[in-house]
Design a protein around this motif. Structure first.
Motif, mmCIF file in Angstrom:
data_model
loop_
_atom_site.group_PDB
_atom_site.id
_atom_site.type_symbol
_atom_site.label_atom_id
_atom_site.label_comp_id
_atom_site.label_asym_id
_atom_site.label_seq_id
_atom_site.Cartn_x
_atom_site.Cartn_y
_atom_site.Cartn_z
ATOM 1 N N HIS A 104 51.873 11.202 38.175
ATOM 2 C CA HIS A 104 51.367 10.127 37.303
ATOM 3 C C HIS A 104 50.552 10.695 36.140
ATOM 4 O O HIS A 104 49.470 10.212 35.815
ATOM 5 C CB HIS A 104 50.502 9.170 38.148
ATOM 6 C CG HIS A 104 50.407 7.762 37.615
ATOM 7 N ND1 HIS A 104 49.551 7.423 36.607
ATOM 8 C CD2 HIS A 104 51.040 6.611 37.977
ATOM 9 C CE1 HIS A 104 49.663 6.107 36.377
ATOM 10 N NE2 HIS A 104 50.560 5.609 37.182
ATOM 11 N N HIS B 93 49.797 -0.184 45.357
ATOM 12 C CA HIS B 93 49.251 -1.377 44.688
ATOM 13 C C HIS B 93 50.361 -2.108 43.932
ATOM 14 O O HIS B 93 51.507 -1.673 43.930
ATOM 15 C CB HIS B 93 48.100 -1.014 43.755
ATOM 16 C CG HIS B 93 48.461 -0.103 42.619
ATOM 17 N ND1 HIS B 93 48.842 1.205 42.799
ATOM 18 C CD2 HIS B 93 48.492 -0.303 41.284
ATOM 19 C CE1 HIS B 93 49.086 1.758 41.630
ATOM 20 N NE2 HIS B 93 48.886 0.872 40.682
ATOM 21 N N ASP C 94 54.862 -0.151 37.813
ATOM 22 C CA ASP C 94 55.278 1.255 37.807
ATOM 23 C C ASP C 94 55.135 1.898 39.189
ATOM 24 O O ASP C 94 55.422 3.078 39.371
ATOM 25 C CB ASP C 94 54.517 2.062 36.739
ATOM 26 C CG ASP C 94 53.019 2.067 36.937
ATOM 27 O OD1 ASP C 94 52.454 0.997 37.230
ATOM 28 O OD2 ASP C 94 52.409 3.143 36.785
ATOM 29 N N HIS C 95 54.718 1.088 40.196
ATOM 30 C CA HIS C 95 54.616 1.570 41.574
ATOM 31 C C HIS C 95 55.445 0.734 42.544
ATOM 32 O O HIS C 95 55.690 1.158 43.660
ATOM 33 C CB HIS C 95 53.150 1.575 42.033
ATOM 34 C CG HIS C 95 52.317 2.525 41.247
ATOM 35 N ND1 HIS C 95 51.951 3.759 41.726
ATOM 36 C CD2 HIS C 95 51.834 2.439 39.980
ATOM 37 C CE1 HIS C 95 51.256 4.385 40.786
ATOM 38 N NE2 HIS C 95 51.176 3.607 39.713
ATOM 39 N N ASP D 1 46.940 5.290 42.384
ATOM 40 C CA ASP D 1 46.106 5.200 41.169
ATOM 41 C C ASP D 1 44.691 4.841 41.609
ATOM 42 O O ASP D 1 44.517 3.952 42.444
ATOM 43 C CB ASP D 1 46.624 4.073 40.249
ATOM 44 C CG ASP D 1 47.931 4.441 39.553
ATOM 45 O OD1 ASP D 1 48.400 5.579 39.726
ATOM 46 O OD2 ASP D 1 48.480 3.573 38.832
ATOM 47 N N HIS E 179 41.904 4.508 35.455
ATOM 48 C CA HIS E 179 42.229 5.765 36.146
ATOM 49 C C HIS E 179 41.062 6.742 36.170
ATOM 50 O O HIS E 179 40.181 6.711 35.300
ATOM 51 C CB HIS E 179 43.427 6.416 35.459
ATOM 52 C CG HIS E 179 44.641 5.552 35.488
ATOM 53 N ND1 HIS E 179 45.487 5.506 36.565
ATOM 54 C CD2 HIS E 179 45.117 4.653 34.585
ATOM 55 C CE1 HIS E 179 46.445 4.623 36.324
ATOM 56 N NE2 HIS E 179 46.244 4.097 35.130
HETATM 57 ZN ZN LIG Z 1 50.387 3.570 37.731
#
Ligand SMILES: [Zn+2]
Ligand SMILES: [Zn+2]
Length: 422
Positions: free
Chosen positions: A388, A66, A70-71, A165, A365
């Motif tokens: 994660h 996504h 952070d990805h 996530d 999450h």
């Molecule tokens: Zn994340």
């Protein structure tokens, strides 16, 4: 097959997973580290072409779950000959956001980065993509980003499920278990790589997104003018406030960047919930529009950079009818969480501008209950690798069998890496 978790063990964000056979190598996510906290910059020793060229040497493709930084944010350092894949809507959102950022002089994003995004290949849900002797199939998951996926990775008769996530308590989260049952667990999964953000946030209240919408309706009835501080790309949250505005006859207003993102969501929407037909561009100091929205009441999406505009607007509104809804993670404005080390100065300033204020948020999450369900349902034959999460070993707290706990692997070997061959 060999799995290398370059990053993601004992840390949230900065996710980098490598999966390799004898002849093929792919990556799932190439995330930038999240900031240490608050206004501190995000340190990342991999955020340069040299490191990423070294890391992705002999790599055949990169897949992104996504569009959260952070990805994905290390994409710009990837050599041009390596194909990068993401969902179609996610690609559009990334391009829109980056085009805007590229206009900031000496900023982090350049026109060249936008061009690179434009070369991204896209996939659709359930498209099976063959890269050498590895195949990757994306399945939709609900998350606080639109167009998020988990991946089923198959090679040499072995199967890996990488969840990315995800959550169950978003509008489309109810599809999670049926998707797993219909498409994933009919075959044997050898290794489950699963996110575990909530394992270290057990005290956080987790509401369903639709309950947030109900709460928003109540607040909009009570206060005529609501300023909503939320992520500009969190489609579920935006839908909650948009729906609540419609129900209460309030104008739904945003800036031109947010409008552009909402237009992308609307273009691809499969249900009315995600059609933002009632969203309008807020024109600051525009007398006619102001008269109209003052009469009707409004829900105005705000961002931390808009403090001066907010201050000015507040001067023209009756304080008792004005409300701030803070709809992001509490840590950014809470001076008590870890001694305020996550506090963002601008967010806190905005919080302090208002007399009436309300926090309205739920995590993007999976809850520990959902993580447990997924582990049990997938029931991997060989290993569970938690990524994660702040302390990966917290996964032992899940209510899963002792036999399954024996399959957990979360020990780093050497420098940040976890390597698992099977
Ligand atoms: Zn994340
Ligand atoms: Zn995310």
């Amino acid at each position: 097959m060999k799995i290398t978790i370059h990053r993601g063990i004992d840390q949230i964000g900065g996710c980098i997973t490598e999966i390799a056979t004898e002849t093929t190598k792919i990556f799932i996510d190439l995330g930038h580290n999240l900031p240490e906290g608050g206004d501190k910059p995000a340190e990342d020793k991999n955020a340069n072409s040299k490191s990423i060229e070294k890391l992705t040497k002999d790599c055949n493709a990169i897949f992104y779950t996504h569009y959260h930084g952070d990805h994905i944010d290390l994409y710009k350092y990837v050599p041009e000959n390596i194909p990068q894949y993401i969902g179609e809507i996610a690609k559009q959102v990334m391009i829109s956001k980056s085009k805007r950022l590229a206009k900031i002089p000496n900023g982090n994003i350049t026109e060249k980065d936008v061009e690179k995004l434009e070369t991204f290949k896209t996939f659709k849900e359930k498209d099976r993509i063959e890269i050498g002797d590895i195949s990757v199939t994306p399945y939709f998951v609900s998350h606080s980003a639109c167009d998020s996926y988990m991946f089923l990775i198959e090679a040499n008769g072995k199967n890996i499920l990488h969840t990315g996530d995800f959550r169950e308590h978003g509008y489309l989260g109810k599809g999670l278990i049926p998707t797993l049952e219909t498409y994933i667990t009919k075959q044997r999964i050898d290794v489950l790589i699963i996110e575990g953000t909530m394992l270290s946030r057990l005290q956080e209240e987790v509401k369903h997104e639709k309950d947030l919408k109900t709460d928003a309706i109540e607040l909009f009835k009570k206060y005529k003018y609501s300023f909503v501080f939320c992520s500009s790309t969190d489609i579920d949250r935006l839908a909650s406030f948009h729906e609540a505005s419609k129900k209460c006859g309030r104008s739904f207003l945003c800036d031109n960047y947010q409008k552009e993102v909402l237009d992308i969501f609307t273009k691809y929407a499969k249900s009315d919930l995600f059609k933002f037909d009632n969203a309008y561009f807020y024109k600051h100091n525009h007398e006619k529009q102001f008269e109209l929205i003052k009469e009707k009441g409004f829900c105005l999406l705000i961002r931390s950079t808009k403090i001066e505009m907010i201050k000015e607007l507040l001067k023209h509104l009756p304080q008792e009818e004005t409300l701030l809804i803070y709809s992001m993670w509490d840590g950014y404005i809470n001076e008590n969480v870890k001694k305020g080390e996550h506090c963002k100065r601008e967010s806190l300033q905005i919080w302090n501008l208002f007399k009436n204020r309300q926090k309205l948020h739920t995590s993007g999450h999976a809850t520990p209950e959902t993580l447990t369900k997924v582990c049990q349902l997938v029931n991997p034959r060989t290993a569970i690798i938690p990524i994660h999460s702040e302390h990966s070993a917290d996964i032992y707290r899940l209510n899963i069998s002792a036999e399954m706990k024996k399959k957990i692997i979360c020990q780093n070997e050497g420098e940040n890496n976890l390597i698992f061959s099977f």
